[in-house]
Write a protein that holds these residues in place. Structure first.
Motif, mmCIF file in Angstrom:
data_model
loop_
_atom_site.group_PDB
_atom_site.id
_atom_site.type_symbol
_atom_site.label_atom_id
_atom_site.label_comp_id
_atom_site.label_asym_id
_atom_site.label_seq_id
_atom_site.Cartn_x
_atom_site.Cartn_y
_atom_site.Cartn_z
ATOM 1 N N LEU A 91 53.787 45.055 44.222
ATOM 2 C CA LEU A 91 54.978 45.737 43.700
ATOM 3 C C LEU A 91 55.981 44.711 43.191
ATOM 4 C CD1 LEU A 91 55.281 48.526 46.414
ATOM 5 C CD2 LEU A 91 54.399 48.717 44.087
ATOM 6 N N LEU A 92 55.695 44.196 42.017
ATOM 7 C CA LEU A 92 56.536 43.190 41.380
ATOM 8 C C LEU A 92 56.907 43.656 39.973
ATOM 9 C CD1 LEU A 92 54.412 40.061 42.394
ATOM 10 C CD2 LEU A 92 56.497 40.867 43.510
ATOM 11 N N ASP A 93 58.024 43.164 39.465
ATOM 12 C CA ASP A 93 58.478 43.586 38.138
ATOM 13 C C ASP A 93 58.063 42.574 37.067
ATOM 14 O OD1 ASP A 93 60.101 41.546 38.953
ATOM 15 O OD2 ASP A 93 61.997 42.556 38.516
ATOM 16 N N LYS A 94 56.829 42.078 37.169
ATOM 17 C CA LYS A 94 56.335 41.119 36.187
ATOM 18 C C LYS A 94 54.814 41.173 36.146
ATOM 19 C CE LYS A 94 56.259 37.328 39.562
ATOM 20 N NZ LYS A 94 56.732 35.968 39.876
ATOM 21 N N GLU A 95 54.254 40.656 35.053
ATOM 22 C CA GLU A 95 52.806 40.566 34.936
ATOM 23 C C GLU A 95 52.302 39.448 35.847
ATOM 24 O OE1 GLU A 95 50.556 42.382 33.173
ATOM 25 O OE2 GLU A 95 52.198 43.769 32.745
ATOM 26 N N VAL A 96 51.196 39.692 36.519
ATOM 27 C CA VAL A 96 50.668 38.698 37.459
ATOM 28 C C VAL A 96 49.185 38.459 37.193
ATOM 29 C CG1 VAL A 96 52.338 39.218 39.273
ATOM 30 C CG2 VAL A 96 50.203 40.518 39.163
ATOM 31 N N PRO A 97 48.663 37.279 37.603
ATOM 32 C CA PRO A 97 47.226 37.010 37.446
ATOM 33 C C PRO A 97 46.407 38.017 38.254
ATOM 34 C CG PRO A 97 48.432 35.007 38.033
ATOM 35 C CD PRO A 97 49.380 36.152 38.220
ATOM 36 N N THR A 98 45.201 38.309 37.784
ATOM 37 C CA THR A 98 44.372 39.331 38.421
ATOM 38 C C THR A 98 42.988 38.793 38.774
ATOM 39 O OG1 THR A 98 45.491 41.091 37.187
ATOM 40 C CG2 THR A 98 43.348 41.626 38.134
ATOM 41 N N THR A 99 42.555 39.068 39.996
ATOM 42 C CA THR A 99 41.167 38.839 40.407
ATOM 43 C C THR A 99 40.456 40.184 40.337
ATOM 44 O OG1 THR A 99 41.568 36.935 41.850
ATOM 45 C CG2 THR A 99 39.657 38.306 42.364
ATOM 46 N N THR A 100 39.286 40.203 39.704
ATOM 47 C CA THR A 100 38.542 41.449 39.533
ATOM 48 C C THR A 100 37.201 41.367 40.255
ATOM 49 O OG1 THR A 100 39.555 41.742 37.350
ATOM 50 C CG2 THR A 100 37.625 43.109 37.874
ATOM 51 N N ILE A 101 36.886 42.408 41.015
ATOM 52 C CA ILE A 101 35.614 42.493 41.739
ATOM 53 C C ILE A 101 34.742 43.553 41.067
ATOM 54 C CG2 ILE A 101 34.515 43.011 43.961
ATOM 55 C CD1 ILE A 101 37.180 42.236 45.295
ATOM 56 N N TYR A 102 33.526 43.170 40.749
ATOM 57 C CA TYR A 102 32.582 44.096 40.131
ATOM 58 C C TYR A 102 31.475 44.404 41.140
ATOM 59 C CZ TYR A 102 34.922 42.618 35.840
ATOM 60 O OH TYR A 102 35.869 42.341 34.879
ATOM 61 N N MET A 103 31.329 45.689 41.472
ATOM 62 C CA MET A 103 30.382 46.108 42.502
ATOM 63 C C MET A 103 29.425 47.180 41.975
ATOM 64 S SD MET A 103 32.932 46.442 45.817
ATOM 65 C CE MET A 103 31.545 46.749 46.921
ATOM 66 N N ARG A 104 28.418 47.464 42.789
ATOM 67 C CA ARG A 104 27.467 48.549 42.570
ATOM 68 C C ARG A 104 26.694 48.443 41.247
ATOM 69 N NH1 ARG A 104 29.215 54.197 42.946
ATOM 70 N NH2 ARG A 104 27.172 54.520 43.855
ATOM 71 N N PRO A 105 26.221 47.242 40.886
ATOM 72 C CA PRO A 105 25.389 47.146 39.681
ATOM 73 C C PRO A 105 23.978 47.647 39.962
ATOM 74 C CG PRO A 105 25.474 45.022 40.761
ATOM 75 C CD PRO A 105 26.365 45.943 41.563
ATOM 76 N N LYS A 106 23.259 47.965 38.917
ATOM 77 C CA LYS A 106 21.860 48.393 39.043
ATOM 78 C C LYS A 106 20.935 47.207 38.758
ATOM 79 C CE LYS A 106 22.483 53.278 37.882
ATOM 80 N NZ LYS A 106 23.949 53.284 37.961
ATOM 81 N N ILE A 107 19.815 47.118 39.475
ATOM 82 C CA ILE A 107 18.847 46.047 39.263
ATOM 83 C C ILE A 107 18.349 46.089 37.815
ATOM 84 C CG2 ILE A 107 16.561 45.165 39.903
ATOM 85 C CD1 ILE A 107 17.082 46.136 42.729
ATOM 86 N N GLY A 108 18.360 44.929 37.174
ATOM 87 C CA GLY A 108 17.943 44.834 35.779
ATOM 88 C C GLY A 108 19.074 45.017 34.791
ATOM 89 N N MET A 109 20.230 45.382 35.287
ATOM 90 C CA MET A 109 21.399 45.632 34.430
ATOM 91 C C MET A 109 21.850 44.339 33.744
ATOM 92 S SD MET A 109 25.111 46.910 35.777
ATOM 93 C CE MET A 109 26.588 46.559 34.848
#
Length: 216
Positions: free
Chosen positions: A154-172
């Motif tokens: 809860l900040l009034d500015k743009e901040v760096p982001t870490t993104t987590i990618y989950m639930r991929p399908k095998i072969g994707m």
């Protein structure tokens, strides 16, 4: 670096408890300039754990004023260095999980530069987060099915982001994952075939695959 969980001593992990039991001393942050622990939840948790599990360790207070200044973090690191003059192993405790808004990585970044061998000998032990417990208390999932889960400061500015990618399908194919920071591929974590690579694999090979794009 030992994560204590969200405040309930019963939510500490077995691995974290063993680290405390096996350390020569425990470093506990305090916001009190006089190095007392009157308002320290971390001290209460550690004290309770020592009582309930029948062990005792010297306590090293680490003054943590929360000014987010490099000199404050350096002061804390210097206390750890001094602790190693008397002890061969230390535990530095933090509430919640060390990966989420914790002092731990400010300290590790300094240690990595100043004492690389010590940095290589450190271990970060994960913990239960406050939002995991909050979800459990009211029996509502943070994400289920194809839903998405976000942490928004809860900040009034743009901040760096870490993104987590989950639930991929095998072969994707992972071409759709657009790298913004330092991306890692985690496969079969905690299993015999665990594999962690400091880049994004082009195809998903294992069911238990996780991608994390860490902010720079």
């Amino acid at each position: 670096m030992v994560s204590l969980g969200p405040g309930d001593s019963e939510l500490i992990t077995i691995k974290a408890l063993r680290a405390l039991q096996n350390s020569d001393a425990i470093c506990i942050p305090t916001k009190s300039p006089d190095h007392t622990f009157k308002k320290s939840l971390t001290h209460k948790i550690v004290t309770k754990l020592m009582q309930e599990h029948n062990f005792s360790k010297p306590i090293i207070p680490v003054y943590t004023p929360m000014h987010f200044k490099k000199e404050d973090w350096q002061y804390q690191v210097d206390i750890l260095y001094k602790g190693f003059q008397e002890h061969s192993s230390l535990s530095f405790v933090t509430l919640g999980d060390s990966a989420v808004y914790s002092t731990v990585y400010y300290l590790l970044d300094i240690i990595k530069v100043q004492r690389p061998k010590l940095y290589c000998a450190t271990e970060v032990i994960a913990g239960v987060t406050s939002f995991s417990q909050a979800s459990a208390k009211i029996k509502k999932p943070l994400c289920v099915g194809d839903s998405r889960f976000e942490i928004v400061p809860l900040l009034d500015k743009e901040v760096p982001t870490t993104t987590i990618y989950m639930r991929p399908k095998i072969g994707m194919d992972t071409e759709s994952i657009k790298q913004k920071g330092d991306i890692y591929t985690f496969e079969n974590m905690n299993y015999a075939q665990e594999n962690i690579t400091p880049y994004k694999k082009s195809k998903v090979e294992k069911y238990m695959t996780l991608f994390i794009d860490f902010f720079k």
